[in-house]
Design a protein around this motif. Sequence first.
Motif, PDB file in Angstrom:
ATOM      1  N   GLY A   1      -8.768   6.226   3.679  1.00 16.78           N
ATOM      2  CA  GLY A   1      -8.844   5.245   2.606  1.00 16.78           C
ATOM      3  C   GLY A   1      -8.280   3.908   3.030  1.00 16.78           C
ATOM      4  O   GLY A   1      -7.939   3.707   4.200  1.00 16.78           O
TER       5      GLY A   1
ATOM      6  N   MET B   1       0.825  -1.202   0.000  1.00 16.72           N
ATOM      7  CA  MET B   1       0.000   0.000   0.000  1.00 16.72           C
ATOM      8  C   MET B   1       0.865   1.261   0.000  1.00 16.72           C
ATOM      9  O   MET B   1       0.632   2.202  -0.765  1.00 16.72           O
ATOM     10  CB  MET B   1      -0.921   0.000   1.221  1.00 16.72           C
ATOM     11  CG  MET B   1      -1.899   1.156   1.220  1.00 16.72           C
ATOM     12  SD  MET B   1      -2.776   1.333   2.796  1.00 16.72           S
ATOM     13  CE  MET B   1      -3.883  -0.056   2.742  1.00 16.72           C
TER      14      MET B   1
ATOM     15  N   GLN C   1       2.113  10.058 -10.741  1.00 11.20           N
ATOM     16  CA  GLN C   1       0.960   9.927 -11.625  1.00 11.20           C
ATOM     17  C   GLN C   1       0.774  11.191 -12.446  1.00 11.20           C
ATOM     18  O   GLN C   1       0.398  11.166 -13.601  1.00 11.20           O
ATOM     19  CB  GLN C   1      -0.301   9.605 -10.805  1.00 11.20           C
ATOM     20  CG  GLN C   1      -1.476   9.129 -11.651  1.00 11.20           C
ATOM     21  CD  GLN C   1      -2.571  10.170 -11.729  1.00 11.20           C
ATOM     22  OE1 GLN C   1      -2.536  11.177 -11.023  1.00 11.20           O
ATOM     23  NE2 GLN C   1      -3.539   9.934 -12.606  1.00 11.20           N
TER      24      GLN C   1
ATOM     25  N   ASP D   1       2.443   1.797  -3.454  1.00  6.13           N
ATOM     26  CA  ASP D   1       1.462   2.277  -4.437  1.00  6.13           C
ATOM     27  C   ASP D   1       1.118   3.744  -4.202  1.00  6.13           C
ATOM     28  O   ASP D   1       1.055   4.542  -5.143  1.00  6.13           O
ATOM     29  CB  ASP D   1       0.164   1.455  -4.345  1.00  6.13           C
ATOM     30  CG  ASP D   1       0.333   0.075  -4.964  1.00  6.13           C
ATOM     31  OD1 ASP D   1       1.389  -0.153  -5.602  1.00  6.13           O
ATOM     32  OD2 ASP D   1      -0.572  -0.757  -4.803  1.00  6.13           O
ATOM     33  N   ILE D   2       0.870   4.093  -2.945  1.00  8.82           N
ATOM     34  CA  ILE D   2       0.479   5.472  -2.627  1.00  8.82           C
ATOM     35  C   ILE D   2       1.618   6.440  -2.930  1.00  8.82           C
ATOM     36  O   ILE D   2       1.423   7.496  -3.539  1.00  8.82           O
ATOM     37  CB  ILE D   2       0.007   5.582  -1.158  1.00  8.82           C
ATOM     38  CG1 ILE D   2      -1.361   4.901  -1.015  1.00  8.82           C
ATOM     39  CG2 ILE D   2      -0.053   7.041  -0.706  1.00  8.82           C
ATOM     40  CD1 ILE D   2      -1.883   4.834   0.414  1.00  8.82           C
TER      41      ILE D   2
ATOM     42  N   ASN E   1      -3.925   6.595   4.523  1.00  9.39           N
ATOM     43  CA  ASN E   1      -3.908   5.463   3.571  1.00  9.39           C
ATOM     44  C   ASN E   1      -4.574   5.767   2.223  1.00  9.39           C
ATOM     45  O   ASN E   1      -5.325   4.946   1.688  1.00  9.39           O
ATOM     46  CB  ASN E   1      -4.564   4.220   4.199  1.00  9.39           C
ATOM     47  CG  ASN E   1      -3.723   3.628   5.321  1.00  9.39           C
ATOM     48  OD1 ASN E   1      -2.561   4.012   5.487  1.00  9.39           O
ATOM     49  ND2 ASN E   1      -4.287   2.705   6.077  1.00  9.39           N
ATOM     50  N   ALA E   2      -4.304   6.967   1.690  1.00 10.86           N
ATOM     51  CA  ALA E   2      -4.752   7.263   0.323  1.00 10.86           C
ATOM     52  C   ALA E   2      -3.841   8.350  -0.252  1.00 10.86           C
ATOM     53  O   ALA E   2      -3.250   9.141   0.491  1.00 10.86           O
ATOM     54  CB  ALA E   2      -6.209   7.710   0.303  1.00 10.86           C
ATOM     55  N   SER E   3      -3.760   8.387  -1.549  1.00  7.29           N
ATOM     56  CA  SER E   3      -2.854   9.314  -2.237  1.00  7.29           C
ATOM     57  C   SER E   3      -3.341  10.761  -2.127  1.00  7.29           C
ATOM     58  O   SER E   3      -4.532  11.043  -2.268  1.00  7.29           O
ATOM     59  CB  SER E   3      -2.773   8.908  -3.711  1.00  7.29           C
ATOM     60  OG  SER E   3      -2.172   9.913  -4.485  1.00  7.29           O
TER      61      SER E   3
ATOM     62  N   GLY F   1      -5.821   2.474   0.788  1.00 10.03           N
ATOM     63  CA  GLY F   1      -4.833   2.299  -0.269  1.00 10.03           C
ATOM     64  C   GLY F   1      -5.225   2.893  -1.606  1.00 10.03           C
ATOM     65  O   GLY F   1      -4.563   2.640  -2.621  1.00 10.03           O
ATOM     66  N   GLN F   2      -6.272   3.713  -1.641  1.00  5.93           N
ATOM     67  CA  GLN F   2      -6.713   4.285  -2.923  1.00  5.93           C
ATOM     68  C   GLN F   2      -5.602   5.121  -3.574  1.00  5.93           C
ATOM     69  O   GLN F   2      -4.948   5.920  -2.904  1.00  5.93           O
ATOM     70  CB  GLN F   2      -7.948   5.181  -2.735  1.00  5.93           C
ATOM     71  CG  GLN F   2      -9.264   4.447  -2.567  1.00  5.93           C
ATOM     72  CD  GLN F   2      -9.506   3.994  -1.135  1.00  5.93           C
ATOM     73  OE1 GLN F   2      -8.603   4.046  -0.294  1.00  5.93           O
ATOM     74  NE2 GLN F   2     -10.710   3.545  -0.861  1.00  5.93           N
ATOM     75  N   ILE F   3      -5.452   4.937  -4.863  1.00  8.75           N
ATOM     76  CA  ILE F   3      -4.569   5.797  -5.649  1.00  8.75           C
ATOM     77  C   ILE F   3      -5.349   6.332  -6.837  1.00  8.75           C
ATOM     78  O   ILE F   3      -6.380   5.794  -7.204  1.00  8.75           O
ATOM     79  CB  ILE F   3      -3.314   5.039  -6.146  1.00  8.75           C
ATOM     80  CG1 ILE F   3      -3.739   3.844  -7.003  1.00  8.75           C
ATOM     81  CG2 ILE F   3      -2.458   4.591  -4.973  1.00  8.75           C
ATOM     82  CD1 ILE F   3      -2.574   3.166  -7.688  1.00  8.75           C
TER      83      ILE F   3
ATOM     84  N   LEU G   1     -13.279   6.102  -0.710  1.00  8.53           N
ATOM     85  CA  LEU G   1     -12.685   7.133   0.148  1.00  8.53           C
ATOM     86  C   LEU G   1     -13.775   7.737   1.014  1.00  8.53           C
ATOM     87  O   LEU G   1     -14.825   8.156   0.509  1.00  8.53           O
ATOM     88  CB  LEU G   1     -12.062   8.252  -0.684  1.00  8.53           C
ATOM     89  CG  LEU G   1     -10.670   8.040  -1.269  1.00  8.53           C
ATOM     90  CD1 LEU G   1     -10.221   9.326  -1.966  1.00  8.53           C
ATOM     91  CD2 LEU G   1      -9.668   7.644  -0.191  1.00  8.53           C
TER      92      LEU G   1
ATOM     93  N   ASN H   1       2.133   6.799  -6.681  1.00  7.05           N
ATOM     94  CA  ASN H   1       1.013   7.543  -7.259  1.00  7.05           C
ATOM     95  C   ASN H   1       1.094   9.025  -6.910  1.00  7.05           C
ATOM     96  O   ASN H   1       0.921   9.899  -7.771  1.00  7.05           O
ATOM     97  CB  ASN H   1      -0.304   6.952  -6.743  1.00  7.05           C
ATOM     98  CG  ASN H   1      -1.521   7.555  -7.414  1.00  7.05           C
ATOM     99  OD1 ASN H   1      -2.164   8.438  -6.859  1.00  7.05           O
ATOM    100  ND2 ASN H   1      -1.831   7.103  -8.634  1.00  7.05           N
TER     101      ASN H   1
END
Lengths: 415, 415
Positions: free
Chosen positions: B409, A239, A250, A242-243, A365-367, B411-413, B105, A246
């Motif tokens: 979240g 995780m 990205q 990836d975050i 836990n998110a981008s 792990g959202q990307i 999210l 990204n």
Amino acid sequence: MSEVREKASKAKAVVTELNRLSTEQKNAALRTMADALIASADAIITANVEDLDRGREQGTPESMLDRLALNKERITGIAEGLRQIAELPDPVGEVLETFTRPNGLHIEKSRVPIGLIGIIYEARPNVTVDAAGLCLKTGNAVLLRGGSSALSSNRKIVEVLHQALATTAMPADALQLVEDADRASVDEMLKLNGLLDVIIPRGGASLIRTVVANATVPVIETGAGICHTYVDESADEAMATDIAINAKAQRPSVCNSMETLLLHANYAEKHLPTLAERFREASVVLKGCETVRRLVPTAAQATEEDYATEYNNYILNIRVVENLDEALQHIAHYGTKHSECIVTRDAAHAERFMQEVDAAAVYHNASTRFTDGFEFGYGAEIGISTQKLHARGPMGLPALTSSKYRITGNGQIRQ
Amino acid sequence: MSEVREKASKAKAVVTELNRLSTEQKNAALRTMADALIASADAIITANVEDLDRGREQGTPESMLDRLALNKERITGIAEGLRQIAELPDPVGEVLETFTRPNGLHIEKSRVPIGLIGIIYEARPNVTVDAAGLCLKTGNAVLLRGGSSALSSNRKIVEVLHQALATTAMPADALQLVEDADRASVDEMLKLNGLLDVIIPRGGASLIRTVVANATVPVIETGAGICHTYVDESADEAMATDIAINAKAQRPSVCNSMETLLLHANYAEKHLPTLAERFREASVVLKGCETVRRLVPTAAQATEEDYATEYNNYILNIRVVENLDEALQHIAHYGTKHSECIVTRDAAHAERFMQEVDAAAVYHNASTRFTDGFEFGYGAEIGISTQKLHARGPMGLPALTSSKYRITGNGQIRQ
């Protein structure tokens, strides 16, 4: 009278008329504007070629010219944007509070247009249409001052929109473009108190700094983003990877992308070499602190200045910290109060991070790339506010409104 | 380091700690502050006498000295104000929006403290306590800069409050008083970007103009009020008279009192002589247009400048207008967007007035004197905003907050 003052006065003169328009009338005007852009695409492209030719003569880099360039497809996309704004709910008239006082006074607080909004922006001519659409949808008049590199395109676009508005209930004077390319016209806008109700700068850090330092008109500061991701000791490796990838790679050119990655020391020892390899594959150049350079010998030394830089590019600072406190301190020192993220499985650490980090958007836990009006589901965005007054974070249509108290009585006087 | 920067830095250093305090901890601190003021009333009065003596030596008018003077009763009232603030709901933490996006999210927008608030004010030492109470209740640190004429009183009050805070969970550094009486300390505050999050001036028109013209820190403009009452042709005479007399004479020194009365020509012909007599009884000196002077020969000629003046005194301009449009034009030209009233029995006229007048508060058949946080039931007031961003009209505790998005979240990307 200067061009700026004359056009601001013309726009100001129609704010009452704008305020009276129904949602249907405003939406119809936006759709007519969209149709006109498509019908006049050839003329707009011809004007745009003038800008591009001038840019090439002046040695403007191709990447800049690409942002400036219009073609049928892009014009269709811009027109589609207007149609989408027409579909959105109209915030004007929304009742925010309503109550009756013991003396019988009935008080209602509802959303009203702000009045006349100034937008100062840089190259891309799509902002001309987008900003006009958002302001007019919310019943505001707008004074646009775009970059000189797009002047021919902007002038033709506004001419087309003016002709379109002339066939609608919306007064064409509500939309004004400052054509004077001299910096003095920006300076004049910044001090147009009494005519301009607010200025929103859209562009790079230097434009925003100039506006904030010199404006006496209220400003909504947008955009500058030195965003961090802190990967805590307990983070899930897949995780976190990836975050981080990204958030950095990205789309590095935007304000919600990451500039510095903070790693807990134990996480770094275990996972940094693998992570660095992933960044390499994503074409990201790494800079780092001493510990990072020991673990990733190819990383350059990160300086104080690097930590304070918004790269907007495939460059990343990585810094190893001993614990959450050190991460919080780094963010408090270098952050621009935009978007900050913690990746962790420790709920208490997440809660502390979310609570203590002073930013428009804090992520667990998110981008950070999600800080965006469309991603939030607002359907539109005039910018991302990094200040704390009026609006903070992604600004949708309601951020372009003010409020008004309407008080109805039957002769109440104050004792 | 200058005094201003040093104290701002100290206050800024505790904003995270303030943000962590519970509502109960903040309320307990406010009550301890109230107790301390009462326990130290004698010492505060002694310091106040120094200010009064200095003022007398400098020839300060008695009316000003009266506003500056403290006695046990006034100190009890000031302490009671703090206890009332403690009773109010805490806006910090209030959830403003919460939603889950299709990608999972979870987004929550809630109220947070603004950070460090600067207050620049004039003579009255009660503002020192009041502003401190409102800012601390909302978890903000505060940098106070009062007028030099109240410096001894303010210094003693802050000393007492600091000692009180030292016994509570609230860091004493959250409250800072700039003691430097030089104008340069104000100028420095106005440009303290990065430390001060907002400046709120509380005082006369000239102070507010200076702040707006020179600040690079965001400002919430408060106070200036050239308020109008328009009496329409169909107005009930008794109601119109009561409202007009109340709006002008109940307390002329405040910003929501009336400065100009607009009368429909037919109403004026019938009722102005009687109304003028009522104003005479209320010790109001009249100025007027030609028609007014024909109907009330004792009225002086009102000039352009008179219409643009906030008298804050027992002086009133009266102007006769042909119709609602002319009244709306006068208000648009001379008003300060504070509070405006129409007295009428014509619902369509009332609706047009309420819709078209651009002001924080518009009234139908009630006195403009009600524009006030307490009268609105907000239980507190930091000022009345006459600008359109962030807060408009009476500002209660929520106006001292910003907002923050917390995004959770798994792990959202971004795609």
